[in-house]
Design a protein around this motif. Structure first.
Motif, PDB file in Angstrom:
ATOM      1  N   GLY A 115     -46.784  39.442 -45.055  1.00 28.36           N
ATOM      2  CA  GLY A 115     -47.465  38.384 -45.957  1.00 28.36           C
ATOM      3  C   GLY A 115     -47.020  38.364 -47.318  1.00 28.36           C
ATOM      4  N   SER A 116     -46.092  38.956 -47.652  1.00 27.75           N
ATOM      5  CA  SER A 116     -45.354  39.210 -48.797  1.00 27.75           C
ATOM      6  C   SER A 116     -44.133  40.035 -48.752  1.00 27.75           C
ATOM      7  CB  SER A 116     -46.280  40.003 -49.972  1.00 27.75           C
ATOM      8  OG  SER A 116     -46.528  41.358 -49.413  1.00 27.75           O
ATOM      9  N   TYR A 117     -43.308  39.945 -49.846  1.00 28.90           N
ATOM     10  CA  TYR A 117     -41.774  40.522 -49.544  1.00 28.90           C
ATOM     11  C   TYR A 117     -42.231  41.829 -49.482  1.00 28.90           C
ATOM     12  CZ  TYR A 117     -37.447  42.577 -50.584  1.00 28.90           C
ATOM     13  OH  TYR A 117     -36.396  43.298 -50.264  1.00 28.90           O
ATOM     14  N   THR A 118     -41.693  42.595 -48.187  1.00 30.68           N
ATOM     15  CA  THR A 118     -41.909  43.731 -47.961  1.00 30.68           C
ATOM     16  C   THR A 118     -40.558  44.786 -47.382  1.00 30.68           C
ATOM     17  OG1 THR A 118     -44.270  43.477 -47.243  1.00 30.68           O
ATOM     18  CG2 THR A 118     -43.223  45.302 -46.281  1.00 30.68           C
ATOM     19  N   VAL A 119     -40.419  45.913 -48.062  1.00 30.02           N
ATOM     20  CA  VAL A 119     -39.258  46.628 -47.610  1.00 30.02           C
ATOM     21  C   VAL A 119     -40.095  47.753 -46.581  1.00 30.02           C
ATOM     22  CG1 VAL A 119     -37.447  48.218 -48.059  1.00 30.02           C
ATOM     23  CG2 VAL A 119     -38.157  46.293 -49.529  1.00 30.02           C
ATOM     24  N   PRO A 120     -39.807  47.704 -45.363  1.00 33.83           N
ATOM     25  CA  PRO A 120     -40.682  48.547 -44.432  1.00 33.83           C
ATOM     26  C   PRO A 120     -40.157  50.259 -44.860  1.00 33.83           C
ATOM     27  CG  PRO A 120     -39.704  46.826 -43.188  1.00 33.83           C
ATOM     28  CD  PRO A 120     -39.107  47.007 -44.570  1.00 33.83           C
ATOM     29  N   ALA A 121     -41.242  50.955 -44.313  1.00 30.34           N
ATOM     30  CA  ALA A 121     -40.900  52.470 -44.765  1.00 30.34           C
ATOM     31  C   ALA A 121     -39.454  52.750 -43.857  1.00 30.34           C
ATOM     32  CB  ALA A 121     -42.093  53.218 -43.925  1.00 30.34           C
ATOM     33  N   GLY A 122     -38.630  53.527 -44.453  1.00 32.21           N
ATOM     34  CA  GLY A 122     -37.495  54.149 -43.738  1.00 32.21           C
ATOM     35  C   GLY A 122     -36.570  53.094 -43.876  1.00 32.21           C
ATOM     36  N   ALA A 123     -36.547  51.874 -44.423  1.00 31.94           N
ATOM     37  CA  ALA A 123     -35.767  50.673 -44.418  1.00 31.94           C
ATOM     38  C   ALA A 123     -34.583  50.705 -45.311  1.00 31.94           C
ATOM     39  CB  ALA A 123     -36.271  49.417 -44.300  1.00 31.94           C
ATOM     40  N   ILE A 124     -33.471  50.492 -45.020  1.00 33.06           N
ATOM     41  CA  ILE A 124     -32.292  50.524 -46.091  1.00 33.06           C
ATOM     42  C   ILE A 124     -31.773  48.995 -45.995  1.00 33.06           C
ATOM     43  CG2 ILE A 124     -30.066  51.281 -46.834  1.00 33.06           C
ATOM     44  CD1 ILE A 124     -30.880  53.971 -45.972  1.00 33.06           C
ATOM     45  N   THR A 125     -31.512  48.088 -47.032  1.00 28.97           N
ATOM     46  CA  THR A 125     -31.084  47.090 -47.190  1.00 28.97           C
ATOM     47  C   THR A 125     -30.169  46.768 -48.282  1.00 28.97           C
ATOM     48  OG1 THR A 125     -31.540  44.536 -46.540  1.00 28.97           O
ATOM     49  CG2 THR A 125     -32.886  45.705 -48.333  1.00 28.97           C
ATOM     50  N   GLN A 126     -29.144  45.796 -47.973  1.00 28.83           N
ATOM     51  CA  GLN A 126     -28.210  45.561 -49.294  1.00 28.83           C
ATOM     52  C   GLN A 126     -28.194  43.935 -49.331  1.00 28.83           C
ATOM     53  OE1 GLN A 126     -24.655  47.755 -49.559  1.00 28.83           O
ATOM     54  NE2 GLN A 126     -23.399  45.759 -50.535  1.00 28.83           N
ATOM     55  N   TYR A 127     -28.252  43.498 -50.533  1.00 27.85           N
ATOM     56  CA  TYR A 127     -28.276  42.153 -51.050  1.00 27.85           C
ATOM     57  C   TYR A 127     -26.944  41.838 -51.732  1.00 27.85           C
ATOM     58  CZ  TYR A 127     -33.028  42.252 -49.171  1.00 27.85           C
ATOM     59  OH  TYR A 127     -34.194  42.401 -48.580  1.00 27.85           O
ATOM     60  N   ASN A 128     -26.006  41.304 -51.121  1.00 22.00           N
ATOM     61  CA  ASN A 128     -24.506  41.111 -52.170  1.00 22.00           C
ATOM     62  C   ASN A 128     -25.029  39.768 -52.780  1.00 22.00           C
ATOM     63  OD1 ASN A 128     -23.135  43.212 -50.717  1.00 22.00           O
ATOM     64  ND2 ASN A 128     -22.993  42.275 -49.045  1.00 22.00           N
ATOM     65  N   THR A 129     -25.451  38.981 -52.580  1.00 17.13           N
ATOM     66  CA  THR A 129     -25.854  37.904 -53.526  1.00 17.13           C
ATOM     67  C   THR A 129     -27.157  37.067 -53.090  1.00 17.13           C
ATOM     68  OG1 THR A 129     -24.452  35.998 -52.122  1.00 17.13           O
ATOM     69  CG2 THR A 129     -23.278  37.285 -53.660  1.00 17.13           C
ATOM     70  N   PHE A 130     -27.694  36.116 -54.029  1.00 17.67           N
ATOM     71  CA  PHE A 130     -28.727  35.516 -53.433  1.00 17.67           C
ATOM     72  C   PHE A 130     -28.468  34.759 -52.547  1.00 17.67           C
ATOM     73  CE2 PHE A 130     -29.116  36.143 -58.443  1.00 17.67           C
ATOM     74  CZ  PHE A 130     -29.803  37.385 -58.204  1.00 17.67           C
ATOM     75  N   SER A 131     -27.345  34.035 -52.614  1.00 19.08           N
ATOM     76  CA  SER A 131     -27.222  32.920 -51.311  1.00 19.08           C
ATOM     77  C   SER A 131     -26.778  33.654 -49.998  1.00 19.08           C
ATOM     78  CB  SER A 131     -25.940  32.199 -51.962  1.00 19.08           C
ATOM     79  OG  SER A 131     -24.729  32.617 -52.318  1.00 19.08           O
ATOM     80  N   THR A 132     -26.658  34.818 -50.237  1.00 21.25           N
ATOM     81  CA  THR A 132     -26.125  35.600 -48.642  1.00 21.25           C
ATOM     82  C   THR A 132     -27.433  36.542 -48.174  1.00 21.25           C
ATOM     83  OG1 THR A 132     -24.914  37.228 -49.532  1.00 21.25           O
ATOM     84  CG2 THR A 132     -23.770  35.402 -49.026  1.00 21.25           C
ATOM     85  N   SER A 133     -28.576  36.358 -49.086  1.00 19.89           N
ATOM     86  CA  SER A 133     -29.753  37.461 -48.960  1.00 19.89           C
ATOM     87  C   SER A 133     -30.402  37.193 -47.443  1.00 19.89           C
ATOM     88  CB  SER A 133     -30.669  37.227 -49.997  1.00 19.89           C
ATOM     89  OG  SER A 133     -31.148  35.813 -50.028  1.00 19.89           O
ATOM     90  N   GLY A 134     -30.272  36.104 -46.913  1.00 20.56           N
ATOM     91  CA  GLY A 134     -30.734  35.735 -45.509  1.00 20.56           C
ATOM     92  C   GLY A 134     -29.981  36.617 -44.441  1.00 20.56           C
ATOM     93  N   THR A 135     -28.968  37.192 -44.756  1.00 19.19           N
ATOM     94  CA  THR A 135     -28.227  37.898 -43.453  1.00 19.19           C
ATOM     95  C   THR A 135     -28.216  39.385 -43.843  1.00 19.19           C
ATOM     96  OG1 THR A 135     -26.138  38.005 -45.077  1.00 19.19           O
ATOM     97  CG2 THR A 135     -26.385  36.102 -43.660  1.00 19.19           C
ATOM     98  N   ALA A 136     -29.006  39.831 -44.691  1.00 18.27           N
ATOM     99  CA  ALA A 136     -29.322  41.319 -45.001  1.00 18.27           C
ATOM    100  C   ALA A 136     -30.101  41.832 -43.688  1.00 18.27           C
ATOM    101  CB  ALA A 136     -29.963  41.543 -46.142  1.00 18.27           C
ATOM    102  N   SER A 137     -30.337  43.151 -43.609  1.00 17.98           N
ATOM    103  CA  SER A 137     -31.011  43.801 -42.615  1.00 17.98           C
ATOM    104  C   SER A 137     -32.594  43.457 -42.903  1.00 17.98           C
ATOM    105  CB  SER A 137     -30.803  45.379 -42.435  1.00 17.98           C
ATOM    106  OG  SER A 137     -31.092  46.012 -43.654  1.00 17.98           O
ATOM    107  N   VAL A 138     -32.936  43.647 -44.213  1.00 18.49           N
ATOM    108  CA  VAL A 138     -34.464  42.857 -44.563  1.00 18.49           C
ATOM    109  C   VAL A 138     -34.118  41.646 -45.210  1.00 18.49           C
ATOM    110  CG1 VAL A 138     -36.538  43.346 -45.866  1.00 18.49           C
ATOM    111  CG2 VAL A 138     -35.262  45.224 -44.937  1.00 18.49           C
TER     112      VAL A 138
END
Length: 175
Positions: free
Chosen positions: A58-81
């Motif tokens: 229900g809000s922006y959440t980084v799950p326990a144990g997760a690792i994610t990378q955002y290269n740009t704002f305009s490609t953020s939808g392709t990240a693991s989170v």
């Protein structure tokens, strides 16, 4: 002519410090990091963004144990989170206020060059005890109340940037 050259050089300098830094979030804890991931402009008022909730949360959440990378704002939808939607606020031009999909041209043409990663105001909750650690980590030049690190009752977290010859990378590590 000198003034125009100086102005163009200054503009190039400002744009070179725009959103060129990927953000890597590493949640090594056993708790979900729940809160508001923000962008903004350093030292000036301008447009800013919040990451929309990521399903199934229900809000922006980084799950326990997760690792994610955002290269740009305009490609953020392709990240693991993925961040598939951004909420934009702009006091200088309210016509820009609203919700945008991550790959909308406005995000790529306006927000990518003008914003930087601002910070993450989040909390971790231990379900067995109900205790909560809360953090406001990020760039204090973007959000003055944010700090680079913090330690709670059962967790700790750090926000930092490493610069290499290939450029800067911003990290948020949660332990």
């Amino acid at each position: 002519m000198k003034k125009i050259t100086l102005l163009l050089s200054a503009l190039a300098g400002v744009l070179s410090f725009a959103q060129t830094s990927p953000l890597v979030i590493q949640n090594y804890s056993s708790y979900d990091a729940v809160g508001r991931l923000r962008t903004g402009t350093a030292g000036t008022s301008g447009p800013y963004m919040y990451a929309a909730p990521n399903p199934p949360y229900g809000s922006y959440t980084v799950p326990a144990g997760a690792i994610t990378q955002y290269n740009t704002f305009s490609t953020s939808g392709t990240a693991s989170v993925p961040i598939t939607t951004w909420y934009v606020g702009d006091a200088t031009n309210p016509a820009n206020n609203g919700t945008y999909p991550y790959n909308h041209p406005f995000i790529a043409s306006v927000m990518d060059p003008s914003n930087i990663w601002g910070g993450f105001h989040f909390w971790l909750t231990d379900p067995s005890t109900g205790n909560t650690d809360t953090y406001q980590l990020g760039n204090p030049l973007v959000y003055s109340g944010f700090t680079a690190s913090g330690t709670g009752a059962f967790s700790s977290a750090d926000w930092f940037t490493i610069t290499t010859p290939s450029g800067p990378t911003t990290y948020l590590q949660i332990f």
